[in-house]
Structure formats: structure tokens, C-alpha cells
Design an enzyme around this catalytic site. Structure first.
Site, short mmCIF file in Angstrom:
data_model
loop_
_atom_site.label_atom_id
_atom_site.label_comp_id
_atom_site.label_asym_id
_atom_site.label_seq_id
_atom_site.Cartn_x
_atom_site.Cartn_y
_atom_site.Cartn_z
N LYS A 81 130.93 26.07 -45.75
CA LYS A 81 132.30 25.73 -46.14
C LYS A 81 132.86 24.58 -45.31
O LYS A 81 133.75 23.87 -45.77
CB LYS A 81 133.20 26.96 -46.00
CG LYS A 81 132.80 28.12 -46.90
CD LYS A 81 133.73 29.31 -46.69
CE LYS A 81 133.33 30.48 -47.58
NZ LYS A 81 134.21 31.66 -47.35
N ASP A 85 131.51 30.25 -34.64
CA ASP A 85 131.67 31.69 -34.80
C ASP A 85 130.65 32.27 -35.77
O ASP A 85 130.54 33.49 -35.86
CB ASP A 85 133.09 32.00 -35.30
CG ASP A 85 133.62 33.30 -34.74
OD1 ASP A 85 133.23 33.66 -33.62
OD2 ASP A 85 134.41 33.96 -35.42
N LYS A 125 138.40 37.59 -35.83
CA LYS A 125 138.31 36.30 -36.53
C LYS A 125 138.57 35.11 -35.59
O LYS A 125 138.05 35.05 -34.49
CB LYS A 125 139.26 36.31 -37.72
CG LYS A 125 138.93 37.40 -38.73
CD LYS A 125 139.89 37.39 -39.91
CE LYS A 125 139.54 38.51 -40.89
NZ LYS A 125 140.47 38.54 -42.05
N LYS A 126 139.41 34.17 -36.04
CA LYS A 126 139.61 32.93 -35.28
C LYS A 126 140.29 33.20 -33.95
O LYS A 126 139.96 32.57 -32.93
CB LYS A 126 140.45 31.93 -36.09
CG LYS A 126 140.69 30.62 -35.38
CD LYS A 126 141.54 29.68 -36.21
CE LYS A 126 141.83 28.40 -35.44
NZ LYS A 126 142.69 27.45 -36.22
N ASP A 133 141.21 22.11 -35.43
CA ASP A 133 140.27 22.59 -36.44
C ASP A 133 139.12 21.60 -36.57
O ASP A 133 139.25 20.42 -36.21
CB ASP A 133 140.98 22.76 -37.78
CG ASP A 133 141.97 23.93 -37.76
OD1 ASP A 133 141.83 24.80 -36.87
OD2 ASP A 133 142.87 23.96 -38.61
N ASP A 192 148.68 32.00 -35.33
CA ASP A 192 149.28 30.86 -34.66
C ASP A 192 150.79 31.05 -34.49
O ASP A 192 151.33 30.81 -33.41
CB ASP A 192 148.97 29.58 -35.44
CG ASP A 192 149.17 29.74 -36.94
OD1 ASP A 192 149.62 30.82 -37.36
OD2 ASP A 192 148.89 28.79 -37.69
#
Length: 925
Positions: A347, A377, A569-570, A594, A807
């Protein structure tokens, strides 16, 4: 106590495995797959060489780190897998810091009794014993590097001078001393401002400690000279200006008029119900009240927008020009760790990530103060080898950018510019250099785009060979086991004929996206502190004789994942980078990007650091840059630019307590991420302190002749609370020790009377200490899947867990503690990224934002539950973030009212009189 803490401290166990490709056949039958060697594909720092030379490299600390990949995890031994390296260029050997830099010498530089390199001059010039004695014997004693006087070193002094370059395992601070200020009260607040005035120590770059008295007994060697700064004209680094009254006053007047009209309209609607269709009237009034409330929440925080400017010349004059505290003119700027996160190479194309990395490595910031960490990750070999290719191409791209002042420094964007690339280029060799770099970049893209097929073909070939070997062994053993029961794993293989320890293309136990080991690989070693120019070019190469060819440190990181653990996750990946970077480089500031957001303005990092280093900068938790996008159609049909949000709302919030954190393009203060409060809150308690008193801190008793028994009891309580430190940061001693180092390094210079919490000028000019194996092993430990258990990571430390929009929650927690943030709009866009190009992706993005906002509203992160330190209008802005998704419900209901009116032959008002029409007209104006 210090010696006891060092003795009892847990040292990670490292198993160094050295396997050659020839030993592979014998290992498959008798060894576990996790013991295979992991080698890097050839890069500028990793070239093939004979094994005996590689074993010699293992003996030295820094080359041992750069020649090994470190893997480990929960209930697993940390292993350092050997790679074969060589320095084919003699100049590269000199750059590693082991040989004398005097032309024509080449002897090994002077060391102390422990074999650690010693720098007799603070400029960091490498010199051997013989050349050093010759320089002192001539009578002048000038350093060949900076032309300054040598101060003279004896044997005992050499040992003390080498502390700045010793390994972290040898210079660890005692646990009790490191955590004394952290445990001043039961809320675990770290009072680093009080530490500045209660101790006689000064901190340099990294985790090293020096006494305040300089090497020759003078405070001016490291500390600041107060007289010098009082006589010098002080210049601010930033300037805040309000929007012109000619523009702002009409807007405020219009908002006031609309509020009055809305109030009158709602009062009229409520007092004039439609008795014949009360249900229709009630639905319409409820929706209209909600629309008015939502509009009011959106408009109130926009009343005080501001603009900000920076002075880069003042930044350079203050931190990088020669001064009495910095005679060599070496950069005194704090370090910045840049985080780039990626998860799926399918992706997020590796070519896009590689271009982002190249733009970071080429940024205009001191090379020795910059470190880049790539979080993969997904643990994919494709991303790993793409980063190795990017590190290789950076050897050409970064010097080219520095030589010709290239903008932007993303090669894909630069070579696709539609303007004239030769405009304002005065060097005669620019055309030739550009053609050469363009040719190299085209080959680089071919290699990156072909990595997927290359890995697949390589893995198929090795897996076929292993199947043949296993079948042959099965026939030779005459086993009764059916052939169908033989389990042959479809492994993913690296270029050196070894298994990839991360995620395999065909998932297998301990090699899937949710089950793999942690990996740390230093792609580019930490650079030396002294600039290193390249060589003169010929007809086939660039002339780099006037260009600094050093590159910032580049580290590939994959955190451990195991079944049964929530990896968050992130947010979990970012917290793993925070811990690993604190161990390895410990930059006091963190920039997160990013993988598709690259550095468009190479000076963006300097502009962001201006706010942190200016007056009152110690109270700033982060500097948020606007998001700008490329590849958007001219009509912007999906509203990807978000002009109202980034150019209006964020500027307005900057006039309050600061903009919200939007997930990328944000420069953080590391101590703010650690969950500490801003320093000035201790001097200015909030208005509710009388009702909610804070825990009393123990008084300083160092200068008191008599010790108060109450103070002794408080200190005993602090000693007892030391055992509670793992609840906040975990059980890593190095991580806890790095906390206050980062806090002090992140302070502004104490060069003005108004700067109360500042550091001494010249404290960050010392060279960075080299990485050693124990440091990397500790970094492996802190990114293991179990490390966050029973700690406050994700709760009050680091990125906050529990929301899709982590965030916004992370920024809210900082503002809730009393920090403020800054919005930095640069003349040239700081960063640029890619936006969704189709409706499906755009709707998915908006849905994720709305889901996160609803989660925030129904959690303890609701602004209504915020602390008194959150300003009123800032609270309104955060409340609007959690409420705006609910407007869609009322909007749908209101849109159905016309249809319901047609079917019921009724309307929301009883009659269409003039008053109703006038109100509608006034609202729409």
C-alpha cells in the site's frame, strides 16, 4: 550506591553468530532457523570482504555495531548476526576515527589505558601520540584542526577526557541519582528546571556528563560567560504578529451580528410553534438549535489568529558562529530524531518511502545532530532492502544537493519539476553533475521497482534447493514417514543465502505480520563531528572537494510482534521508536513524518527549532507544520487541500494555546512526550491550586547546617519510590537516564535575563559518543512486545492508545498539562505529501477521522473533563473536534423535512410571514 547500581544492573546478553554461506547446508538439518546469519545487501557501508578481516572488525565497538544486525524479543536471546564489511577507500578508514588526520601520517590516534580514543583538542581533531608530542615540543602547541592552543594532557587527564566517547555501559549514571528528581513527588514529575539550579553538572550531546568546571578548571570551557552575553546584543529568533485590524475587525463584527440574529431567530421559532404539526416543528427547532450550537463552537476559537516569522540568520549567529564559549564555531544546536513510519510495502510503495528518506538525509541541519529512524511495522524484507538501496544512493544524492543547493531534495519531485532546472545555477559543472545523478537515479528506481520480483525469484530458488535436500535426506534415511507429512517452510531469503528474521511472503510461525522478532539495523553509521570533504572529481565523477560528504545516521527498526499482545497500530510503533531512539541518539526533539510526506523545504527543521530555542521556548511541546499535498486535480474535487482548516483554523488556534496535532509534520519536544509538565507551571500555580493542592516537594538541604527530620523522611520516601519508576518508563536503566539528559539539552540558551530555564552555551558542541553493542542490545530490549506491560506507555507517556485518531488525543493531553504549541507556516512549504486520488480512499479517510472524534467524545479525553490548565477557547476547539460528527445526524433529519412536509401537507411554521423570511435572509448573508 553508584557502584552497586552498576553491578546489579541487568546487562543484555548478546550472542554473536558468524555463519558463512558455505555452512548453510550443514545447519539446516541441525539448527533452528532463527540462528541463521542475516546479512545486508551491498551498500556503501557494507561491502564484501574476507572473513578474517570481518572478525577483526568485530573487535572494535563502533564497527561491531555497523557490521551486525541485532534481533531479539520476548523470551529470546538478543543476537548480533555478522555481516561482511570492508573499507575499500583509505579515506573512509580515516573517517571512522581511528587514525591520525595529519597528511602523510596515517598512524593510529592516541588512546587512553582502556583503548578509547582521546581528543586532546575540543574541536575533535584526530591525532596520534607522536604528532601530538611534536606539536607540543615546537613551543607553540597549536592544534592542526582549529589552530587553537592545546591545553596539554597527562595520562590521568586523558582518561577523564575520554569519558565523552566511552560506551554507555561504562558511563551509566547510578539509578538513585538518575531518578532522584523524577521521584520528587508521587505524580512522577521530573523537575528538570530545579535540577539546573541545584546541581553542579553540565550535560553534553548524548548521555555523557561533564563537571561544570572545564577541562582546565575554568567554567568558560563549557559553561557560559555571563558578561559576554550581557554585553552582546540579544536577538529574538521568532516574532509573532497579529492579523491586521482592517481584516480582522470586520470578520469579528460579522460574527457578532450573526450571533445576535441567530439568537433572535431561535427565540422567534420557539415562541411561535406550529400547533397543527407540532412534531414537524419540534424536529426542525431541535436541528436548528444544534446547527447554531455547532456553528458557534466552530467560530469562537477563530477570533484571535496570529502570524509567526523566524530569523534563521539569528539562529546561525547564536548557535553556529565562533564565540568565547564556542571558539571552533561548531554547531551548538540540539539533536533531532526524525521518525518515518510505514507498515505495508504493497500500500505504501518503497520508492515513495525511499524518496522521503533521501529528503531527510539531505536536510540543512548539522549532520552530526540529525538521525533518521524508519519504522517498518510490517517487518517486510522489501522495505529493508529498499532502505539499503536508499542508503547507497544517498552517497551521491546528498552531496549533489549540498553542492548545488538543490530544492526540493526529493529526487522524484526534483527531476519531475516543470520549471527550468538550470535557472540560477552558476557552477559550470552543474549540467554534467545533474546528468550523472539523473542517470544514477533512473538506475536506482529500476532496482527499487525490481526488488519484489528479485526477492520472489531468490526465495523460490532457495526454497527449491531446500526441498531437494530434505527429500534426498528422507530417501537416504528410509523413513517410514509419508512424504505428504513433510513440512517444508516457504521462507523468504536474503541476498546472502540466509533467512529473513521478519515477515515472510508466505506466513509461517514466528515469521508473519503479527508474529516476528524485533530487528535493528544501522544502515548509516553516526557521522564524525568534523566535516569531511570529498575528493576532486575527474571526467566520470563529481568534484566534491568543497562539499561535506558526511551523512546523518539512518536506522531501520522493526518492533517485535507476538500473538496475544495488543500492538496498538501506529501509536505503538511510534512509542517503540521513541524508546529506541532515546537509547541510541537521544535527540531532545522528534520530528515525525508519514512515509509519503517528504521534506520540501530543506530549512524547515531550522525554522521549527527556532521556536524551541527562543525565549519561552521551554514551554512549547510541539511545532506543527501545515500539510500540503501534490497530485491533486486542479478543481480539488475531494477537498484534499483543507484550506479552511490549515490556513484559518490552525492560525486561529495558534493565537490561543496552540494548534492541534494532525499526525505528521510535527516537531515534538521529547520531554513533553514523556508526560512531564512545562517548567513554568511550578512557579505559576493554576487558579485552582487552593482547592486542589499539589504534592509538596522536598526542600533542598545541601546548604543547610541542620537537616530537618521531615526532609529526611521525604528523601526516604523518594528512595522507596525508586522502585516504582518501571511503572512509568519500564525497566530500562539507560532509558530512564536519558530522560533528564534530553530535558536539559532541549532548553534554550541562557543568554538573556528573561530566559530562566536555559542551558549553558557551548554544551552541545562535543562529539557524539559512538554506538556499542550493549547499546543496540538495550534498544532491542525496549522495542520488545512485553516491554510496555505494567507501564504508562500509551496511557500518559508517548503517543496515547485507545483511539483511531491517536494524534489528536496525544496533542490534547499535552495541552491539558499546560503546554502550548506553535503553528509554523513557512514561505516555502515545509513538507509535501500525497492525498487520496479517488472517492473511496477519501471517504475512508473521513470516516476514520469521524470515528476517532466520536471515540474522543465518549472517553476521558473529552474536553469537558479537561484540567483548569486548558484555556477556555482551546477547550471549545477540542470540544468541537469531538462533536462535529454528530452534526451529520441532524443534517440528515433536516434534509428529510421537505419530503415530510409534502407528504403531510404541513410545514415547520404555521404561516410564511414576513418575520420568518427576514430572519432567513439575515442568516444567509
Amino acid at each position: 550506591m553508584a557502584s552497586e547500581s552498576r553491578a546489579t544492573r541487568r546487562t543484555p546478553t548478546i550472542h554473536h553468530i558468524t555463519n558463512s554461506a558455505g555452512d548453510l547446508d550443514s545447519e539446516i538439518g541441525g539448527e533452528d532457523f532463527s540462528r541463521y546469519t542475516v546479512h545486508l545487501p551491498p551498500t556503501p557501508d557494507n561491502q564484501p570482504m574476507p572473513m578474517e578481516i570481518a572478525m577483526q572488525a568485530v573487535g572494535s565497538g563502533e564497527q561491531y555495531v555497523s557490521s551486525s544486525m541485532f534481533t531479539g524479543g520476548y523470551n529470546r536471546v538478543t543476537r548480533a548476526h555478522s555481516k561482511k564489511i570492508v573499507d575499500s577507500d583509505p579515506a573512509t578508514v580515516v573517517a571512522e576515527g581511528s587514525f591520525c588526520e595529519l597528511p602523510g601520517c596515517g598512524a593510529k590516534m592516541m588512546t587512553n589505558r582502556q583503548g578509547i580514543d582521546v581528543f586532546p583538542c575540543e574541536c575533535g581533531f584526530r591525532i596520534c601520540n607522536e604528532c601530538y608530542r611534536d606539536a607540543l615540543a615546537t613551543g607553540d602547541g597549536f592544534c592542526p584542526g582549529c589552530r587553537g592552543h592545546y591545553r596539554g594532557l597527562d595520562v590521568s587527564e586523558m582518561a577523564s577526557a575520554s569519558r565523552t566517547l566511552s560506551s554507555k555501559s561504562d558511563r551509566s549514571l547510578p539509578v538513585a541519582e538518575s531518578t532522584e528528581l523524577l521521584m520528587r513527588n508521587h505524580s512522577y514529575e521530573f523537575d528538570y528546571t530545579q535540577y539546573l539550579y541545584e546541581t553542579n553538572k553540565s550535560y553534553g550531546y548524548g548521555n555523557a556528563v561533564w563537571p561544570m568546571d572545564g577541562a582546565n578548571g575554568s567554567r568558560h570551557d563549557i559553561g557560559g560567560n555571563p558578561k559576554f552575553f550581557h554585553d552582546k546584543q540579544w536577538k529574538p529568533l521568532t516574532q509573532k504578529s497579529s492579523i491586521r485590524a482592517a481584516l480582522l475587525s470586520p470578520y469579528r463584527l460579522l460574527i457578532l451580528i450573526r450571533i445576535v440574529v441567530l439568537g433572535l431567530f431561535l427565540e422567534w421559532r420557539i415562541s411561535h410553534p406550529n400547533e397543527e404539526a407540532i412534531w414537524l416543528w419540534l424536529m426542525s427547532v431541535v436541528c436548528e438549535i444544534w446547527f447554531a450550537f455547532s456553528w458557534l463552537l466552530d467560530q469562537l476559537p477563530k477570533l484571535c489568529p496570529v502570524n509567526r516569522d523566524v530569523d534563521l540568520n539569528a539562529l546561525q549567529e547564536k548557535f553556529e558562529n565562533p564565540s568565547p564559549n564556542n571558539p571552533s564555531g561548531r554547531s551548538d544546536l540540539p539533536g533531532i530524531d526524525v521518525f518515518v513510519s510505514t507498515a505495508d510495502p504493497e500500500k505504501e510503495p518503497p520508492l515513495v518511502t525511499a524518496n522521503t528518506i533521501l529528503s531527510i538525509l539531505a536536510a540543512e541541519y548539522p549532520v552530526e545532530k540529525l538521525a533518521c529512524y524508519v519504522s517498518d511495522d510490517g517487518g517486510a524484507l522489501l522495505t529493508f532492502e529498499a532502505m539499503a538501496e536508499a542508503a547507497s544512493f544517498a552517497r551521491i544524492w546528498v552531496p549533489f544537493c549540498r553542492k548545488h543547493e538543490i530544492q526540493p531534495r526529493n529526487p522524484e519531485s526534483y527531476f519531475n519539476l516543470k520549471r527550468d532546472p538550470y535557472k540560477n545555477k552558476v557552477r559550470r559543472d552543474f549540467v554534467r553533475d545533474r546528468r550523472r545523478v539523473k542517470r544514477e537515479y533512473d538506475e536506482f528506481k529500476v532496482r527499487i521497482n525490481g526488488l519484489s520480483d528479485s526477492i520472489r525469484r531468490r526465495s523460490d530458488a532457495f526454497n527449491t534447493r531446500e526441498e531437494v535436500k530434505i527429500l534426498k535426506r528422507w530417501r537416504e534415511d528410509n523413513s517410514d514417514e509419508p512424504m505428504e507429512t513433510l513440512k517444508i517452510p516457504k521462507a523468504t531469503w536474503m541476498a546472502d543465502s540466509t533467512h529473513w528474521p521478519g515477515t515472510w511472503t508466505v506466513p509461517a510461525p514466528e515469521h508473519s505480520r503479527g508474529d516476528h522478532a524485533s530487528i535493528i539495523q544501522v544502515m548509516l553509521d553516526p557521522p564524525s563531528a568534523v566535516p569531511q570533504n570529498g575528493t576532486e572529481g575527474d571526467g566520470n565523477s563529481m568534484d566534491l572537494s568543497e562539499v561535506d560528504i558526511r551523512l546523518p545516521m539512518l536506522v531501520y527498526v522493526t518492533r517485535e510482534k507476538r500473538p496475544g499482545y495488543d500492538h496498538n497500530k501506529k501509536a505503538g510503533a511510534m512509542n517503540a521508536l521513541v524508546r529506541a531512539s532515546a537509547i541510541m541518539s537521544n535527540g531532545p526533539f522528534i520530528l515525525n513524518l508519514d512515509c509519503d510526506h517528504y521534506v520540501y523545504n530543506s530549512l524547515a527543521l531550522r525554522e521549527g527549532i527556532c521556536f524551541m530555542m527562543d525565549r519561552d521556548g521551554e514551554c512549547i511541546c510541539y511545532v506543527q507544520f501545515p500539510q500540503r499535498f501534490e497530485g491533486i486535480d486542479p478543481s480539488d474535487r475531494y477537498a484534499n487541500h483543507n484550506t479552511v482548516f490549515f490556513d484559518v483554523n490552525m492560525r486561529a488556534l495558534d493565537g490561543l494555546q496552540g494548534p492541534v496535532y494532525v499526525g505528521t509534520g510535527c516537531l515534538f519536544r521529547r520531554t513533553a512526550l514523556y508526560g512531564f509538565e512545562p517548567p513554568r507551571l511550578q512557579d505559576n500555580p493554576d487558579c485552582c491550586s487552593c482547592c486542589f493542592p499539589r504534592t509538596k516537594k522536598p526542600a533542598t538541604v545541601a546548604s543547610a547546617p541542620d537537616v530537618d527530620p521531615e526532609d529526611v523522611q521525604l528523601r526516604e520516601d523518594d528512595e522507596m519510590n525508586i522502585a516504582l519508576i518501571p511503572k512509568k518508563f519500564g525497566n530500562s536503566t539507560l532509558l530512564v537516564e536519558s530522560v533528564r539528559v534530553a530535558a536539559i539539552q532541549g532548553q534554550p540558551l541562557a543568554d538573556h535575563p528573561s530566559i530562566k530555564y536555559g542551558r549553558a552555551p557551548g554544551a552541545l558542541t562535543m562529539p557524539r559518543e559512538p554506538l556499542d553493542a550493549s547499546t543496540i542490545a538495550e534498544a532491542i530490549n525496549v522495542i520488545s512486545c512485553w516491554y510496555e506491560d505494567k507501564t504508562e506507555w500509551g496511557q500518559s507517556v508517548g503517543w496515547i492508545y485507545g483511539s483511531v485518531t491517536e494524534d489528536v488525543v496525544t496533542g490534547y493531553r499535552m495541552h491539558n498539562r499546560g503546554w502550548r504549541s506553535v503553528y509554523c507556516v513557512t514561505k516555502r512549504d515545509a513538507f509535501r505529501g500525497t492525498a487520496p486520488i479517488n472517492l473511496t480512499d477519501r471517504l475512508h479517510q473521513v470516516l476514520r477521522w469521524a470515528t476517532g472524534s466520536v471515540e474522543i467524545f465518549f472517553s476521558r479525553n473529552n474536553a469537558l473533563l479537561g484540567s483548569p490548565r486548558l484555556k477556555f477557547l482551546q477547550r471549545i476547539a477540542y470540544l468541537n473536534v469531538g462533536i462535529y460528527p454528530f452534526t451529520s445526524i441532524f443534517l440528515i433529519v433536516y434534509c428529510f423535512l421537505p419530503a415530510l412536509s409534502l407528504f403531510s401537507d404541513q410545514f415547520i411554521v404555521q404561516t410564511l410571514n414576513v418575520t420568518f423570511l427576514v430572519y432567513l435572509l439575515a442568516i444567509t448573508l
